[in-house]
Design a protein around this motif. Sequence first.
Motif, PDB file in Angstrom:
ATOM      1  N   LEU A  25     -46.706  27.930 -62.940  1.00 51.34           N
ATOM      2  CA  LEU A  25     -45.428  27.474 -63.497  1.00 51.34           C
ATOM      3  C   LEU A  25     -45.621  26.262 -64.399  1.00 51.34           C
ATOM      4  O   LEU A  25     -44.955  26.140 -65.448  1.00 51.34           O
ATOM      5  CB  LEU A  25     -44.448  27.163 -62.370  1.00 51.34           C
ATOM      6  N   GLY A  26     -46.528  25.380 -64.034  1.00 51.21           N
ATOM      7  CA  GLY A  26     -46.812  24.225 -64.883  1.00 51.21           C
ATOM      8  C   GLY A  26     -47.414  24.631 -66.215  1.00 51.21           C
ATOM      9  O   GLY A  26     -47.036  24.105 -67.271  1.00 51.21           O
ATOM     10  N   LEU A  27     -48.350  25.574 -66.196  1.00 54.17           N
ATOM     11  CA  LEU A  27     -48.936  26.056 -67.445  1.00 54.17           C
ATOM     12  C   LEU A  27     -47.915  26.785 -68.306  1.00 54.17           C
ATOM     13  O   LEU A  27     -47.937  26.674 -69.534  1.00 54.17           O
ATOM     14  CB  LEU A  27     -50.126  26.963 -67.144  1.00 54.17           C
ATOM     15  N   MET A  28     -47.016  27.521 -67.669  1.00 51.00           N
ATOM     16  CA  MET A  28     -45.960  28.200 -68.433  1.00 51.00           C
ATOM     17  C   MET A  28     -45.035  27.189 -69.086  1.00 51.00           C
ATOM     18  O   MET A  28     -44.582  27.386 -70.217  1.00 51.00           O
ATOM     19  CB  MET A  28     -45.189  29.154 -67.526  1.00 51.00           C
ATOM     20  N   ALA A  29     -44.746  26.102 -68.383  1.00 54.03           N
ATOM     21  CA  ALA A  29     -43.891  25.066 -68.962  1.00 54.03           C
ATOM     22  C   ALA A  29     -44.577  24.394 -70.141  1.00 54.03           C
ATOM     23  O   ALA A  29     -43.932  24.080 -71.153  1.00 54.03           O
ATOM     24  CB  ALA A  29     -43.519  24.044 -67.897  1.00 54.03           C
ATOM     25  N   LEU A  30     -45.879  24.176 -70.034  1.00 55.09           N
ATOM     26  CA  LEU A  30     -46.613  23.567 -71.145  1.00 55.09           C
ATOM     27  C   LEU A  30     -46.705  24.506 -72.341  1.00 55.09           C
ATOM     28  O   LEU A  30     -46.679  24.071 -73.489  1.00 55.09           O
ATOM     29  CB  LEU A  30     -48.017  23.170 -70.695  1.00 55.09           C
ATOM     30  N   SER A  68     -44.548  26.758 -73.218  1.00 53.43           N
ATOM     31  CA  SER A  68     -43.249  27.195 -73.747  1.00 53.43           C
ATOM     32  C   SER A  68     -43.002  26.669 -75.147  1.00 53.43           C
ATOM     33  O   SER A  68     -42.284  27.291 -75.921  1.00 53.43           O
ATOM     34  CB  SER A  68     -42.122  26.752 -72.814  1.00 53.43           C
ATOM     35  N   THR A  69     -43.613  25.542 -75.519  1.00 57.02           N
ATOM     36  CA  THR A  69     -43.438  25.046 -76.886  1.00 57.02           C
ATOM     37  C   THR A  69     -44.127  25.962 -77.892  1.00 57.02           C
ATOM     38  O   THR A  69     -43.701  26.046 -79.035  1.00 57.02           O
ATOM     39  CB  THR A  69     -44.001  23.625 -77.014  1.00 57.02           C
ATOM     40  N   ALA A  70     -45.179  26.639 -77.474  1.00 56.72           N
ATOM     41  CA  ALA A  70     -45.848  27.574 -78.380  1.00 56.72           C
ATOM     42  C   ALA A  70     -44.979  28.801 -78.635  1.00 56.72           C
ATOM     43  O   ALA A  70     -45.027  29.396 -79.702  1.00 56.72           O
ATOM     44  CB  ALA A  70     -47.183  28.005 -77.801  1.00 56.72           C
ATOM     45  N   TYR A  71     -44.187  29.190 -77.670  1.00 53.32           N
ATOM     46  CA  TYR A  71     -43.323  30.356 -77.832  1.00 53.32           C
ATOM     47  C   TYR A  71     -42.055  30.018 -78.605  1.00 53.32           C
ATOM     48  O   TYR A  71     -41.463  30.883 -79.227  1.00 53.32           O
ATOM     49  CB  TYR A  71     -42.938  30.940 -76.476  1.00 53.32           C
ATOM     50  N   ALA A  72     -41.644  28.786 -78.562  1.00 58.55           N
ATOM     51  CA  ALA A  72     -40.393  28.385 -79.200  1.00 58.55           C
ATOM     52  C   ALA A  72     -40.673  27.919 -80.624  1.00 58.55           C
ATOM     53  O   ALA A  72     -40.669  26.748 -80.929  1.00 58.55           O
ATOM     54  CB  ALA A  72     -39.722  27.281 -78.401  1.00 58.55           C
ATOM     55  N   SER A  73     -40.938  28.858 -81.517  1.00 57.88           N
ATOM     56  CA  SER A  73     -41.188  28.515 -82.908  1.00 57.88           C
ATOM     57  C   SER A  73     -40.083  29.100 -83.772  1.00 57.88           C
ATOM     58  O   SER A  73     -39.286  29.913 -83.325  1.00 57.88           O
ATOM     59  CB  SER A  73     -42.557  29.036 -83.350  1.00 57.88           C
ATOM     60  N   ASP A  74     -40.057  28.677 -85.011  1.00 57.45           N
ATOM     61  CA  ASP A  74     -39.001  29.141 -85.903  1.00 57.45           C
ATOM     62  C   ASP A  74     -39.366  30.432 -86.628  1.00 57.45           C
ATOM     63  O   ASP A  74     -38.598  30.914 -87.442  1.00 57.45           O
ATOM     64  CB  ASP A  74     -38.648  28.046 -86.906  1.00 57.45           C
ATOM     65  N   GLY A  75     -40.537  30.990 -86.355  1.00 56.43           N
ATOM     66  CA  GLY A  75     -40.913  32.273 -86.930  1.00 56.43           C
ATOM     67  C   GLY A  75     -41.489  32.194 -88.330  1.00 56.43           C
ATOM     68  O   GLY A  75     -41.547  33.187 -89.024  1.00 56.43           O
TER      69      GLY A  75
END
Length: 110
Positions: A28-33, A35-42
């Motif tokens: 869960l900690g690695l997923m939280a870290l 998550s910024t890589a997944y949240a991009s503007d495309g």
Amino acid sequence: MSAVIQATRVRDEGGAWLRAILFVVVVLGLMALASTAYASDGTEFDAAVSKWDQWVKGNLGKLAALIALGVGSVVAAVKKDWSWFMGAVVLSMGIGVIVGIINASFSATV
């Protein structure tokens, strides 16, 4: 003697649960870290898409199409098999169509 075996069993089961809980916390900690890589503007592929588009629609794409047509024509004349020429024509025209498909797939919104 059975009390010692029972205590050892309880300790082993507790260690297994502790490892499982620790594993879940780490994941869960690695997923939280991450998550910024997944949240991009495309827009991370915009430079590559524009470069590919320039190559295919520009002089490089036209040169590749002419080379394919030339090779297809020569092989068709030597072998007297016009499928080589038609394959070169389809390849040359297909590249232009594929660019449109690639652009549509990169710019598609879901």
